[in-house]
Design a protein around this motif. Structure first.
Motif, PDB file in Angstrom:
ATOM      1  N   MET A  22       0.657  -1.353  -0.124  1.00 37.30           N
ATOM      2  CA  MET A  22      -0.062  -0.022   0.043  1.00 37.30           C
ATOM      3  C   MET A  22       1.028   1.370  -0.016  1.00 37.30           C
ATOM      4  SD  MET A  22      -2.888   0.924  -0.092  1.00 37.30           S
ATOM      5  CE  MET A  22      -4.217   2.036   0.309  1.00 37.30           C
ATOM      6  N   GLY A  23       1.967   1.291   0.820  1.00 33.75           N
ATOM      7  CA  GLY A  23       2.887   2.250   0.690  1.00 33.75           C
ATOM      8  C   GLY A  23       3.540   2.595  -0.602  1.00 33.75           C
ATOM      9  N   LYS A  24       3.859   1.611  -1.369  1.00 32.68           N
ATOM     10  CA  LYS A  24       4.215   2.096  -2.890  1.00 32.68           C
ATOM     11  C   LYS A  24       3.297   2.407  -3.742  1.00 32.68           C
ATOM     12  CE  LYS A  24       8.351  -0.968  -2.888  1.00 32.68           C
ATOM     13  NZ  LYS A  24       9.542  -0.062  -3.067  1.00 32.68           N
ATOM     14  N   VAL A  25       1.927   2.157  -3.664  1.00 27.53           N
ATOM     15  CA  VAL A  25       0.880   2.589  -4.269  1.00 27.53           C
ATOM     16  C   VAL A  25       0.655   4.149  -3.852  1.00 27.53           C
ATOM     17  CG1 VAL A  25      -1.518   2.622  -4.872  1.00 27.53           C
ATOM     18  CG2 VAL A  25      -0.164   0.577  -4.719  1.00 27.53           C
ATOM     19  N   ALA A  26       0.616   4.538  -2.693  1.00 28.10           N
ATOM     20  CA  ALA A  26       0.588   5.728  -2.297  1.00 28.10           C
ATOM     21  C   ALA A  26       1.878   6.781  -2.795  1.00 28.10           C
ATOM     22  CB  ALA A  26       0.528   5.869  -0.810  1.00 28.10           C
ATOM     23  N   LEU A  27       3.050   6.322  -2.641  1.00 26.48           N
ATOM     24  CA  LEU A  27       4.223   6.953  -3.014  1.00 26.48           C
ATOM     25  C   LEU A  27       4.147   7.215  -4.612  1.00 26.48           C
ATOM     26  CD1 LEU A  27       6.728   8.057  -2.579  1.00 26.48           C
ATOM     27  CD2 LEU A  27       7.886   6.007  -2.870  1.00 26.48           C
ATOM     28  N   THR A  28       3.493   6.218  -5.362  1.00 20.51           N
ATOM     29  CA  THR A  28       3.594   6.183  -6.732  1.00 20.51           C
ATOM     30  C   THR A  28       2.422   7.281  -7.116  1.00 20.51           C
ATOM     31  OG1 THR A  28       4.011   4.055  -7.051  1.00 20.51           O
ATOM     32  CG2 THR A  28       2.748   5.019  -8.916  1.00 20.51           C
ATOM     33  N   LEU A  29       1.325   7.390  -6.587  1.00 16.05           N
ATOM     34  CA  LEU A  29       0.224   8.581  -6.742  1.00 16.05           C
ATOM     35  C   LEU A  29       0.858   9.824  -6.317  1.00 16.05           C
ATOM     36  CD1 LEU A  29      -2.807   6.764  -5.462  1.00 16.05           C
ATOM     37  CD2 LEU A  29      -2.282   7.074  -7.666  1.00 16.05           C
ATOM     38  N   VAL A  30       1.494   9.797  -5.175  1.00 12.37           N
ATOM     39  CA  VAL A  30       2.306  11.125  -4.977  1.00 12.37           C
ATOM     40  C   VAL A  30       3.315  11.684  -5.950  1.00 12.37           C
ATOM     41  CG1 VAL A  30       3.867  12.318  -3.125  1.00 12.37           C
ATOM     42  CG2 VAL A  30       1.970  10.954  -2.274  1.00 12.37           C
ATOM     43  N   ILE A  31       3.837  10.835  -6.626  1.00 13.94           N
ATOM     44  CA  ILE A  31       5.044  11.095  -7.677  1.00 13.94           C
ATOM     45  C   ILE A  31       4.219  11.538  -8.750  1.00 13.94           C
ATOM     46  CG2 ILE A  31       6.889   9.987  -8.906  1.00 13.94           C
ATOM     47  CD1 ILE A  31       7.689   8.506  -6.761  1.00 13.94           C
ATOM     48  N   ILE A  32       3.476  10.961  -9.158  1.00 16.11           N
ATOM     49  CA  ILE A  32       2.377  10.979 -10.574  1.00 16.11           C
ATOM     50  C   ILE A  32       2.054  12.800 -10.361  1.00 16.11           C
ATOM     51  CG2 ILE A  32       0.373  10.743 -11.688  1.00 16.11           C
ATOM     52  CD1 ILE A  32       0.998   7.835 -11.196  1.00 16.11           C
ATOM     53  N   GLY A  33       1.386  13.009  -9.129  1.00 16.58           N
ATOM     54  CA  GLY A  33       0.921  14.162  -8.879  1.00 16.58           C
ATOM     55  C   GLY A  33       1.909  15.374  -8.967  1.00 16.58           C
ATOM     56  N   ALA A  34       3.079  14.931  -8.338  1.00 10.12           N
ATOM     57  CA  ALA A  34       4.238  16.204  -8.286  1.00 10.12           C
ATOM     58  C   ALA A  34       4.593  16.517  -9.752  1.00 10.12           C
ATOM     59  CB  ALA A  34       5.423  15.476  -7.245  1.00 10.12           C
ATOM     60  N   LEU A  35       4.891  15.267 -10.406  1.00 12.28           N
ATOM     61  CA  LEU A  35       5.173  15.441 -11.856  1.00 12.28           C
ATOM     62  C   LEU A  35       4.217  16.254 -12.686  1.00 12.28           C
ATOM     63  CD1 LEU A  35       6.600  11.881 -12.572  1.00 12.28           C
ATOM     64  CD2 LEU A  35       7.939  13.981 -12.300  1.00 12.28           C
ATOM     65  N   ASN A  36       2.821  15.936 -12.430  1.00 10.40           N
ATOM     66  CA  ASN A  36       1.990  16.878 -12.911  1.00 10.40           C
ATOM     67  C   ASN A  36       2.105  18.416 -12.609  1.00 10.40           C
ATOM     68  OD1 ASN A  36      -0.742  17.171 -14.519  1.00 10.40           O
ATOM     69  ND2 ASN A  36      -1.401  18.006 -12.734  1.00 10.40           N
ATOM     70  N   TRP A  37       2.514  18.712 -11.385  1.00 14.29           N
ATOM     71  CA  TRP A  37       2.812  19.987 -10.886  1.00 14.29           C
ATOM     72  C   TRP A  37       3.922  20.370 -11.964  1.00 14.29           C
ATOM     73  CZ3 TRP A  37      -0.885  22.712  -9.639  1.00 14.29           C
ATOM     74  CH2 TRP A  37      -1.926  22.370  -8.606  1.00 14.29           C
ATOM     75  N   LEU A  38       4.914  19.601 -11.925  1.00  8.98           N
ATOM     76  CA  LEU A  38       5.941  20.048 -12.688  1.00  8.98           C
ATOM     77  C   LEU A  38       5.669  20.550 -14.075  1.00  8.98           C
ATOM     78  CD1 LEU A  38       9.159  20.480 -12.813  1.00  8.98           C
ATOM     79  CD2 LEU A  38       9.050  18.089 -13.539  1.00  8.98           C
ATOM     80  N   LEU A  39       4.859  19.764 -14.713  1.00  7.57           N
ATOM     81  CA  LEU A  39       4.326  20.252 -16.006  1.00  7.57           C
ATOM     82  C   LEU A  39       3.722  21.467 -15.977  1.00  7.57           C
ATOM     83  CD1 LEU A  39       3.076  16.840 -17.524  1.00  7.57           C
ATOM     84  CD2 LEU A  39       5.241  18.075 -18.063  1.00  7.57           C
ATOM     85  N   VAL A  40       2.714  21.727 -14.897  1.00  8.46           N
ATOM     86  CA  VAL A  40       2.212  23.091 -14.675  1.00  8.46           C
ATOM     87  C   VAL A  40       3.182  24.455 -14.468  1.00  8.46           C
ATOM     88  CG1 VAL A  40       0.480  24.269 -13.135  1.00  8.46           C
ATOM     89  CG2 VAL A  40      -0.041  21.828 -13.887  1.00  8.46           C
ATOM     90  N   GLY A  41       4.121  23.771 -13.670  1.00  4.39           N
ATOM     91  CA  GLY A  41       5.154  24.974 -13.375  1.00  4.39           C
ATOM     92  C   GLY A  41       6.108  25.334 -14.395  1.00  4.39           C
ATOM     93  N   LEU A  42       6.349  24.241 -15.213  1.00  5.56           N
ATOM     94  CA  LEU A  42       7.235  24.695 -16.489  1.00  5.56           C
ATOM     95  C   LEU A  42       6.584  25.266 -17.794  1.00  5.56           C
ATOM     96  CD1 LEU A  42      10.017  21.791 -16.019  1.00  5.56           C
ATOM     97  CD2 LEU A  42      10.101  24.259 -15.291  1.00  5.56           C
ATOM     98  N   PHE A  43       5.393  24.465 -17.857  1.00  2.21           N
ATOM     99  CA  PHE A  43       4.480  24.497 -19.316  1.00  2.21           C
ATOM    100  C   PHE A  43       3.374  25.183 -19.223  1.00  2.21           C
ATOM    101  CE2 PHE A  43       7.682  21.041 -19.768  1.00  2.21           C
ATOM    102  CZ  PHE A  43       8.524  21.312 -20.499  1.00  2.21           C
TER     103      PHE A  43
END
Length: 70
Positions: free
Chosen positions: A1-22
């Motif tokens: 369960m921890g890896k699933v939660a961490l994966t979702l957090v990483i996906i969310g953070a990468l989405n914010w990176l796209l928002v921040g850069l582009f």
């Protein structure tokens, strides 16, 4: 369960990176909504920092947490 939660957090953070850069929201582009986001410079800097933190967190997906720390 921890890896699933961490994966979702990483996906969310990468989405914010796209928002921040582009100013482009991948989640909205996939699931419907306004994919272009207008943000202030300060907001974009914060989004980029969060996204870079998500890239850094990828290494935690591959750590072996079964070892006992002394």
């Amino acid at each position: 369960m921890g890896k699933v939660a961490l994966t979702l957090v990483i996906i969310g953070a990468l989405n914010w990176l796209l928002v921040g850069l582009f100013q482009w929201d991948l989640v909205s582009a996939i699931f419907g909504g306004d994919a272009i986001r207008e943000s202030s410079l300060l907001s974009r800097i914060i989004y980029t920092i969060v996204g870079l933190s998500g890239i850094y967190a990828i290494k935690y997906l591959f750590e072996d947490r079964s070892q006992v720390r002394e």
